[in-house]
Design an enzyme around this catalytic site. Structure first.
Site, PDB file in Angstrom:
ATOM      1  N   SER A  24     -24.055   4.256   7.828  1.00  0.00           N
ATOM      2  CA  SER A  24     -24.157   3.033   7.031  1.00  0.00           C
ATOM      3  C   SER A  24     -23.006   2.066   7.295  1.00  0.00           C
ATOM      4  O   SER A  24     -22.956   0.984   6.740  1.00  0.00           O
ATOM      5  CB  SER A  24     -24.213   3.382   5.533  1.00  0.00           C
ATOM      6  OG  SER A  24     -23.049   4.088   5.160  1.00  0.00           O
ATOM      7  N   ASN A 111     -19.606   9.760  -4.279  1.00  0.00           N
ATOM      8  CA  ASN A 111     -20.653   9.268  -5.191  1.00  0.00           C
ATOM      9  C   ASN A 111     -20.105   8.293  -6.232  1.00  0.00           C
ATOM     10  O   ASN A 111     -20.706   7.250  -6.495  1.00  0.00           O
ATOM     11  CB  ASN A 111     -21.347  10.451  -5.877  1.00  0.00           C
ATOM     12  CG  ASN A 111     -22.063  11.337  -4.873  1.00  0.00           C
ATOM     13  OD1 ASN A 111     -22.228  10.947  -3.715  1.00  0.00           O
ATOM     14  ND2 ASN A 111     -22.484  12.516  -5.311  1.00  0.00           N
ATOM     15  N   THR A 156     -49.272 -32.880 -14.105  1.00  0.00           N
ATOM     16  CA  THR A 156     -49.762 -31.542 -14.423  1.00  0.00           C
ATOM     17  C   THR A 156     -50.893 -31.310 -13.430  1.00  0.00           C
ATOM     18  O   THR A 156     -51.577 -32.275 -13.044  1.00  0.00           O
ATOM     19  CB  THR A 156     -50.292 -31.419 -15.868  1.00  0.00           C
ATOM     20  OG1 THR A 156     -51.383 -32.323 -16.023  1.00  0.00           O
ATOM     21  CG2 THR A 156     -49.221 -31.749 -16.916  1.00  0.00           C
ATOM     22  N   HIS A 157     -51.058 -30.103 -12.980  1.00  0.00           N
ATOM     23  CA  HIS A 157     -52.034 -29.794 -11.917  1.00  0.00           C
ATOM     24  C   HIS A 157     -51.771 -30.633 -10.665  1.00  0.00           C
ATOM     25  O   HIS A 157     -52.687 -30.884  -9.884  1.00  0.00           O
ATOM     26  CB  HIS A 157     -53.479 -30.015 -12.394  1.00  0.00           C
ATOM     27  CG  HIS A 157     -53.772 -29.412 -13.726  1.00  0.00           C
ATOM     28  ND1 HIS A 157     -54.313 -28.151 -13.877  1.00  0.00           N
ATOM     29  CD2 HIS A 157     -53.566 -29.875 -14.984  1.00  0.00           C
ATOM     30  CE1 HIS A 157     -54.443 -27.867 -15.169  1.00  0.00           C
ATOM     31  NE2 HIS A 157     -53.995 -28.902 -15.867  1.00  0.00           N
ATOM     32  N   SER A 278     -38.595 -33.355  15.524  1.00  0.00           N
ATOM     33  CA  SER A 278     -39.562 -32.533  16.245  1.00  0.00           C
ATOM     34  C   SER A 278     -39.332 -32.710  17.735  1.00  0.00           C
ATOM     35  O   SER A 278     -38.944 -33.778  18.193  1.00  0.00           O
ATOM     36  CB  SER A 278     -40.984 -32.971  15.876  1.00  0.00           C
ATOM     37  OG  SER A 278     -41.869 -32.669  16.930  1.00  0.00           O
ATOM     38  N   LYS A 284     -40.986 -37.695  13.673  1.00  0.00           N
ATOM     39  CA  LYS A 284     -40.852 -36.720  12.596  1.00  0.00           C
ATOM     40  C   LYS A 284     -39.436 -36.641  12.024  1.00  0.00           C
ATOM     41  O   LYS A 284     -38.454 -36.722  12.731  1.00  0.00           O
ATOM     42  CB  LYS A 284     -41.248 -35.316  13.101  1.00  0.00           C
ATOM     43  CG  LYS A 284     -42.720 -35.148  13.380  1.00  0.00           C
ATOM     44  CD  LYS A 284     -43.584 -35.244  12.148  1.00  0.00           C
ATOM     45  CE  LYS A 284     -43.449 -34.065  11.234  1.00  0.00           C
ATOM     46  NZ  LYS A 284     -44.302 -32.934  11.582  1.00  0.00           N
ATOM     47  N   ASN A 286     -38.095 -33.800   9.456  1.00  0.00           N
ATOM     48  CA  ASN A 286     -38.545 -32.615   8.724  1.00  0.00           C
ATOM     49  C   ASN A 286     -37.474 -32.104   7.751  1.00  0.00           C
ATOM     50  O   ASN A 286     -36.307 -32.032   8.114  1.00  0.00           O
ATOM     51  CB  ASN A 286     -38.908 -31.502   9.709  1.00  0.00           C
ATOM     52  CG  ASN A 286     -40.096 -31.882  10.581  1.00  0.00           C
ATOM     53  OD1 ASN A 286     -40.993 -32.593  10.124  1.00  0.00           O
ATOM     54  ND2 ASN A 286     -40.098 -31.430  11.814  1.00  0.00           N
ATOM     55  N   GLU A 291     -37.474 -26.372   3.206  1.00  0.00           N
ATOM     56  CA  GLU A 291     -38.476 -25.359   3.534  1.00  0.00           C
ATOM     57  C   GLU A 291     -37.852 -23.967   3.573  1.00  0.00           C
ATOM     58  O   GLU A 291     -38.470 -22.987   3.165  1.00  0.00           O
ATOM     59  CB  GLU A 291     -39.128 -25.683   4.881  1.00  0.00           C
ATOM     60  CG  GLU A 291     -39.983 -26.943   4.821  1.00  0.00           C
ATOM     61  CD  GLU A 291     -40.305 -27.445   6.220  1.00  0.00           C
ATOM     62  OE1 GLU A 291     -41.238 -26.917   6.826  1.00  0.00           O
ATOM     63  OE2 GLU A 291     -39.610 -28.364   6.701  1.00  0.00           O
ATOM     64  N   TYR A 318     -27.049  11.740  -7.787  1.00  0.00           N
ATOM     65  CA  TYR A 318     -27.060  10.975  -6.552  1.00  0.00           C
ATOM     66  C   TYR A 318     -28.028  11.584  -5.524  1.00  0.00           C
ATOM     67  O   TYR A 318     -28.111  12.798  -5.374  1.00  0.00           O
ATOM     68  CB  TYR A 318     -25.648  10.941  -5.932  1.00  0.00           C
ATOM     69  CG  TYR A 318     -25.585  10.181  -4.618  1.00  0.00           C
ATOM     70  CD1 TYR A 318     -25.427   8.809  -4.599  1.00  0.00           C
ATOM     71  CD2 TYR A 318     -25.726  10.849  -3.398  1.00  0.00           C
ATOM     72  CE1 TYR A 318     -25.384   8.113  -3.397  1.00  0.00           C
ATOM     73  CE2 TYR A 318     -25.686  10.161  -2.194  1.00  0.00           C
ATOM     74  CZ  TYR A 318     -25.525   8.796  -2.201  1.00  0.00           C
ATOM     75  OH  TYR A 318     -25.489   8.100  -1.022  1.00  0.00           O
ATOM     76  N   GLN A 323     -28.310   5.027  -0.692  1.00  0.00           N
ATOM     77  CA  GLN A 323     -27.595   4.252   0.324  1.00  0.00           C
ATOM     78  C   GLN A 323     -28.424   3.026   0.733  1.00  0.00           C
ATOM     79  O   GLN A 323     -27.897   2.065   1.284  1.00  0.00           O
ATOM     80  CB  GLN A 323     -27.321   5.153   1.541  1.00  0.00           C
ATOM     81  CG  GLN A 323     -26.572   4.491   2.647  1.00  0.00           C
ATOM     82  CD  GLN A 323     -26.045   5.507   3.654  1.00  0.00           C
ATOM     83  OE1 GLN A 323     -25.072   6.215   3.386  1.00  0.00           O
ATOM     84  NE2 GLN A 323     -26.692   5.611   4.796  1.00  0.00           N
ATOM     85  N   LYS A 326     -27.919  -1.118  -0.449  1.00  0.00           N
ATOM     86  CA  LYS A 326     -26.957  -2.154  -0.052  1.00  0.00           C
ATOM     87  C   LYS A 326     -27.528  -3.289   0.784  1.00  0.00           C
ATOM     88  O   LYS A 326     -27.297  -4.462   0.476  1.00  0.00           O
ATOM     89  CB  LYS A 326     -25.787  -1.512   0.673  1.00  0.00           C
ATOM     90  CG  LYS A 326     -24.914  -0.704  -0.266  1.00  0.00           C
ATOM     91  CD  LYS A 326     -23.842   0.048   0.458  1.00  0.00           C
ATOM     92  CE  LYS A 326     -23.479   1.290  -0.329  1.00  0.00           C
ATOM     93  NZ  LYS A 326     -24.591   2.262  -0.433  1.00  0.00           N
TER      94      LYS A 326
END
Ligand code: ARG
Length: 461
Positions: A24, A111, A156-157, A278, A284, A286, A291, A318, A323, A326
């Protein structure tokens, strides 16, 4: 005996596959500041309790400080053979100070060691995220104050509903983020108990002082049950849940930025600092950052699911499954930090196209509710009937391609003869928004007061 720290009763070397699945250090090496801090607290306590001699304790502490410098300077060599951060540090300590290093692990197990390291790490993350969210709230509230009277369509909607103001809309996010901060603080409060001294699972026969290590590490108190101490990961789950909810809020904001910056909406624009082009379409611009804030919510939500699933079948205490706590947590909290920074940057960067917003606010018969309310107030119609009358008027306007305020009084009277000239006073979007003075409503006067009170509160924090 093999060369492993735990190798006393082992004859053969471990299989390469076991090493590969067990290791790890590649990801838990980032726990080094917490691991060293906790070890320093532990050894100071061992000495104070007479469990380790002053001479050995000093050697150990000096060695740990030196290791800290080595890691900071990049001189430390992490070894996959040594599995994890705990054994990497301890092995180096042995190289530096010899056999006294072996006394550090008295009355301790990996532990409780990993449990304390991880709590300290998550606590640091919570504190950093809180500061970032504070910054984002400030950016939003400042923009809200500046745009307190900028009329925009409320939806709304995703259909035009009633006019609001851009400032009002931004303050909605200030509220959400305030609750996010509250959730992180709740998690922090429950997290802030020290598991150090629970040892492997049952506590220890050494006369340790858990209060002392808890205090030294900034915890409110030691955890009360040794089994729970090494088994619990709900502090991480709670934090990841707070992160997931927060990411959901940021994702909704990001989605709105994506919509608002389209040429169809064109409510706001982002500068070149927050826009990409782009490779084929020269026109473009963007909103990639928005996003990605929206997109990264996926992995942040996913990390919570993953850890819930890891934990749900584990018997106490444990198991090595833990492990797996993380990587997802690191990724979630790293990603969230990035998303908050991006949201903050875009908020400060965006410029508002007030004309476009205002024009859109007037489209779609957004003041129809104001007309219905006027019928109730001026003519005493029950709201349901006013709703019908208004619906018929909207139908006429729509058939002629006109806005409500563009109809003749005679058109309105054709539907309800008692309507008077006064009605035109409520059909404009500014009037509509100004009338929303109920507590928490969209009126610019409200928005201004709310933004100011937020800014004051944020400054005082
Ligand atoms: N690397 C381990 C973890 O992250 C540390 C604890 C190991 N404990 C053990 N008994 N093998 O959970």
């Amino acid at each position: 005996m093999t060369s492993k720290i735990w190798g006393g009763r082992f004859q053969d070397a471990t299989d390469a596959v076991l090493e590969a699945i067990n290791v790890s250090i590649d990801f838990d090496k980032r726990l080094w500041p917490q691991d060293i801090e906790a070890s320093l607290a532990h050894v100071a306590m061992l000495e104070a309790c007479g469990i380790v001699s002053q001479a050995d304790a000093e050697k150990i502490a000096d060695g740990l400080v030196r290791i800290r410098q080595e890691i900071e300077s990049g001189a430390f060599v992490f070894s996959r053979k040594l599995e994890d951060i705990h054994m990497n540090v301890e092995a180096r300590l042995a190289e530096l100070i010899g056999p006294a290093a072996g006394r550090l692990h008295t009355a301790r197990s990996r532990n409780d060691q990993v449990a304390v390291d991880f709590r300290l790490y998550i606590r640091d993350c919570i504190d950093r995220i809180d500061a970032q969210l504070h910054d984002l709230q400030q950016a939003l509230a400042e923009k809200a104050l500046a745009e307190a009277a900028s009329v925009m369509p409320g939806f709304t909607h995703l259909q035009s509903a009633q006019p609001v103001t851009f400032g009002h809309h931004l303050l909605a996010y200030v509220e959400m983020i305030s609750r996010d901060r509250g959730r992180f603080q709740d998690a922090r409060r429950r997290l802030n108990e020290s598991p150090l001294g629970a040892a492997a699972l049952a506590g220890t026969s050494f006369p340790i002082d858990r209060e002392m290590t808890a205090r030294a590490l900034g915890f409110d108190r030691p955890t009360a049950n040794s089994l729970d101490s090494v088994s619990a990961r709900d502090f991480a789950l709670e934090t990841l849940a707070a992160a997931a909810i927060c990411a959901t809020h940021l994702s909704r904001f990001a989605e709105e930025i994506v919509l608002w910056t389209t040429s169809q909406f064109a409510f706001v624009s982002l500068s070149d600092k927050f826009t990409t082009g782009s490779s084929i379409m020269p026109q473009k611009r963007n909103p990639d950052a928005a996003e990605l804030v929206r997109g990264k919510s996926g992995r942040i939500i996913g990390a919570l699911q993953a850890l819930l699933i890891v934990m749900k079948g584990l018997p106490l205490a444990y198991s090595k499954d833990m492990q797996e706590d993380k990587e997802g947590a690191f990724d979630s909290l790293d990603s969230l930090a990035l998303c908050i920074a991006a949201a903050c940057g875009m908020t400060r960067d965006m410029t508002v196209n007030a004309q476009r917003m205002r024009a859109a606010a007037g489209a779609g018969y957004a003041t129809a509710t104001d007309l219905a309310d006027w019928l109730v107030r001026a003519l005493g119609l029950p709201f349901r009937e006013a709703h019908h009358v208004t619906g018929r008027i909207v139908g006429i306007a729509e058939a002629r391609g006109l806005g409500l305020e563009e109809l003749e009084l005679s058109d309105l009277q054709g539907v309800e003869p008692r309507i008077t000239e006064d009605v035109f006073g409520v059909l404009g979007v500014e009037r509509s928004v100004e009338s929303r003075t109920s507590y928490g409503g969209a009126a610019p006067s409200n928005v201004r007061a709310q933004a100011q009170s937020w800014l004051k509160r944020l400054e005082a924090e």
